[in-house]
Design a protein around this motif. Structure first.
Motif, PDB file in Angstrom:
ATOM      1  N   THR A 197     137.240 -39.030  12.478  1.00 27.79           N
ATOM      2  CA  THR A 197     135.838 -38.953  12.062  1.00 27.79           C
ATOM      3  C   THR A 197     135.008 -39.797  13.015  1.00 27.79           C
ATOM      4  O   THR A 197     135.223 -41.010  13.145  1.00 27.79           O
ATOM      5  N   ASN A 210     131.727 -41.589  15.066  1.00 24.88           N
ATOM      6  CA  ASN A 210     130.725 -42.601  14.736  1.00 24.88           C
ATOM      7  C   ASN A 210     131.239 -43.589  13.678  1.00 24.88           C
ATOM      8  O   ASN A 210     130.593 -43.811  12.657  1.00 24.88           O
ATOM      9  N   LYS A 211     132.438 -44.128  13.927  1.00 24.34           N
ATOM     10  CA  LYS A 211     133.050 -45.117  13.041  1.00 24.34           C
ATOM     11  C   LYS A 211     133.128 -44.640  11.596  1.00 24.34           C
ATOM     12  O   LYS A 211     132.909 -45.395  10.651  1.00 24.34           O
ATOM     13  N   LYS A 247     131.261 -42.217  10.194  1.00 21.48           N
ATOM     14  CA  LYS A 247     130.001 -41.743   9.624  1.00 21.48           C
ATOM     15  C   LYS A 247     129.552 -40.394  10.179  1.00 21.48           C
ATOM     16  O   LYS A 247     128.520 -39.871   9.776  1.00 21.48           O
TER      17      LYS A 247
END
Length: 118
Positions: free
Chosen positions: A105, A107-108, A110
């Motif tokens: 996933t 964007n860390k 997000k």
């Protein structure tokens, strides 16, 4: 009776050992390496291999060559990737494991997710 008990315990331990060690979120580099590194990860017509040497290789769904590098940073896998001649922005991603699938996933954790089978 004792032999039957020992046999049952041995069977239980062997079944537990065959199960994925870290179903769910992968938060340690050692778990990531054990679960993902060296395996061919397939999603539709694309595939990647996450190398133990920190390299990424594969082929996109459009047949373009994928090359890049990865590092573990705290609880994220961070990558720099080219697809064909296009460089993607550097990104750190969460990783989760569920049986024979792994989900990254962006964007860390997000952003958008991509799930691969191995």
């Amino acid at each position: 009776m004792r032999i039957l008990h020992l046999t049952a315990c041995a069977l239980a331990f062997s079944i537990a050992a065959a199960a994925p060690a870290s179903a769910g979120a992968i938060k340690k580099q050692s778990d990531f390496v054990a679960a993902v590194v060296g395996k061919k990860l397939v999603s539709g017509n694309s595939w990647i291999v996450v190398g133990a040497d920190g390299k990424l290789t594969g082929v996109s769904s459009k047949g373009e060559k994928i090359v890049g590098a990865w590092v573990w940073n705290k609880r994220f896998v961070c990558r720099n990737v080219y697809i064909g001649n296009t460089q993607l922005p550097q990104d750190c991603q969460t990783v989760s494991l569920d049986g024979n699938t792994v989900t990254f996933t962006r964007n860390k954790g997000k952003g958008k997710s991509v799930t691969y089978s191995f």
